[in-house]
Design an enzyme around this catalytic site. Structure first.
Site, short mmCIF file in Angstrom:
data_model
loop_
_atom_site.label_atom_id
_atom_site.label_comp_id
_atom_site.label_asym_id
_atom_site.label_seq_id
_atom_site.Cartn_x
_atom_site.Cartn_y
_atom_site.Cartn_z
N ASP A 236 21.26 37.11 38.37
CA ASP A 236 21.19 38.11 37.32
C ASP A 236 20.19 37.72 36.23
OD1 ASP A 236 22.63 40.50 36.04
OD2 ASP A 236 22.84 39.00 34.46
N GLU B 116 20.18 24.10 51.96
CA GLU B 116 21.12 23.15 52.59
C GLU B 116 22.02 23.88 53.59
OE1 GLU B 116 23.24 21.61 49.21
OE2 GLU B 116 21.45 20.58 48.44
#
Ligand code: GLC
Length: 509
Positions: free
Chosen positions: A201, A247
């Site tokens: 955001d 990851e």
């Protein structure tokens, strides 16, 4: 990365505006279990993923975007167990789930801010936020809040804090190690629970120029330095988030960027996020030339970075698409975006063609209304709870049967006609059009980059492999023979001579 791991590149992401999607407990506000009850609607529709607006513990000042605890669920929205169940049930239907991280600010009720307020001038707790000494009783700088009014609020002890949004949304200081560490934890927390992607955001707002210098006047140009928007330092933050996303294979990040393609482009660099919103499309008129120019700029920018655009068709911050582009235009633009390389973001209720609602002053909740002194009506007209059933019960199936509570924003009378139930069986409905387009879109996935075709004035046309997409905004019907033989999808019915009315979009082979 395998194609499956890059599912987001061409995904259709349905934005579930939680508090207006479906209410499971009868309080008139949508919640997580409401989404669980309607997952089949989304699976039937044929979208690939849903993005959930914030459901975290919130101070209630900006519809969930003023967060008190980024890793806890607001009891009004449900529980962590509901989130887990939603992830499981969505995944079981082949739907991915995208979360919404709000890193620019916290709620003024966040424990960090309460500590900062209590601490007094110079207290180290204040350095997690942007705080500064006033200038002889005046704010530290002339910055204005994006919701209206000054962006600084006095603590009452000589120091002020910065809030680019509401006064209840103090801006975090991203130079502070606690802020960095806490958001890394938040991002890992939601990814570990099973979220497939995250929206960041107010991505451009997270870095501020030292000393809070004046905002230059006039439009921005490439290379301009702005004191609080899209500064080079924000990219350090996104490179770190990108490492965490990397990851875990198959996860992606999208930046909530506003502005032209050159502003969003750096967020899509290979070591940053996978997508940035092509927001100007939302503000482009329904005109083949103007839309063509806008989409080409974003396509070029994404291509330079080895990415594909994220096309917003609507969202909870702007006027409803059916009101911006008209009741026929809404589907014409949707089919244009769906035919382009990249992901399309479809805002809940736009599959029904819901128009912007004109609410009475007394019903407005958006902080913009108050902060602008009643000159900006704000975003509530696009946030009215969805009509699910053809009934006159007062809430059109948004809340459980028999609910007395009013919906948090009032639905207009006559919304039964636009309900999911009413449109379900109607082959000419907006819902049927979207469903058919999403089915036909499979032939465009992984299709080559568009080849632009010459066309008459008011017509935008391009070919991707063996599929041709034509948008007609000429004002008159367009014969389709020269564009293809087989009609794959259209935003509206063809006329009796098989021509595409204006405005309209067709995909042909
Ligand atoms: C984003 C959200 C908007 C919110 C603002 C502050 O623009 O989409 O709804 O008010 O950030 O968090």
């Amino acid at each position: 990365m395998t194609d499956e791991e890059q599912w987001w590149r061409d995904a259709v992401v349905y934005q579930v505006y939680l508090r207006s999607f479906a209410d499971s407990d009868g309080d008139g506000v949508g919640d997580l279990r409401g989404v669980l009850q309607h997952l089949d609607h989304l699976a039937d529709l044929g979208v690939d993923a849903l993005w959930l607006n914030p459901f975290y513990v919130s101070g209630g000042a900006d519809a969930g975007y003023d967060v008190v605890d980024h890793r806890a669920v607001d009891p009004a929205m449900g529980s962590l167990a509901d989130v887990d169940e939603l992830l499981e049930q969505a995944h079981a239907r082949g739907l991915r789930v995208v979360g919404d991280v709000v890193p620019n600010h916290t709620s003024s009720r966040h424990p960090w801010f309460e500590q900062a307020r209590r601490g007094g001038p110079g207290d180290p707790a204040r350095s997690r936020y942007h705080t500064a000494t006033g200038r002889d009783g005046a704010p530290p700088s002339d910055w204005q809040s994006l919701f209206g009014g000054p962006a600084w609020e006095p603590f009452g002890d000589g120091e002020w804090y910065l809030h680019l949004f509401d006064v209840a949304q103090p801006d975090l200081n991203w130079e502070h190690p606690d802020v960095v560490a806490d958001f890394e934890r938040t991002v890992r927390f939601w990814l570990d629970r099973g979220f497939d992607g995250l929206r960041f955001d107010a991505a451009g707002a997270m870095a501020k120029a030292p000393g809070y210098p004046p905002v230059p006047e006039g439009p921005r140009h490439p290379g301009d330095d702005h004191p609080f928007s899209d500064r080079p330092e924000v990219h350090r933050i996104f490179r770190r988030f990108a490492q965490i996303l990397a990851e875990r294979p198959g996860r992606y990040g999208v930046a909530e960027t506003w502005g032209p393609a050159w502003l969003g482009e750096p967020y899509m660099r290979q070591d940053e996020l996978h997508q940035a919103f092509a927001m100007d499309v939302i503000f482009t008129r329904l005109d083949a030339g103007e839309l063509g120019a806008a989409v080409r700029e974003y396509l070029d920018a994404a291509e330079r970075q080895g990415r594909r655009p994220a096309w917003p068709h609507g969202n909870h911050d702007v006027t409803r698409a059916a009101t911006r582009w008209g009741s026929e235009g809404v589907m014409a633009v949707l089919l244009l975006l769906l035919a382009l390389p990249g992901a399309t973001y479809l805002y809940a209720g736009d599959e029904l063609g819901l128009p912007e609602v004109e609410l009475a002053d007394a019903d407005l909740r958006d902080p913009t209304w108050r902060r602008s002194g009643g000159t900006e009506r704000g975003r509530d007209g696009a946030r009215v709870p969805l009509p699910w059933r053809y009934d006159a019960s007062g809430h059109h199936g948004f809340s459980p049967a028999g609910t007395q509570a009013r919906t948090w924003l009032p639905q207009p009378s006559g919304w039964s006609e636009l309900s999911v139930e009413a449109q379900h069986a109607d082959t000419g409905s907006a819902l049927a059009t979207v469903r058919a387009a999403l089915k036909a879109r499979t032939s465009l996935r992984e299709a080559p980059w568009p080849v632009w075709l010459p066309g008459p004035p008011g017509v935008l046309a391009f070919r991707r492999g063996d599929v041709t997409c034509v948008l007609n905004t000429s004002g008159g019907p367009l014969p389709l023979d020269e564009w293809g033989r087989e009609l794959l999808a259209a935003s509206r019915e063809l006329d009796e001579d098989g021509r595409l009315p204006s405005p309209g979009t067709a995909w042909l082979r």
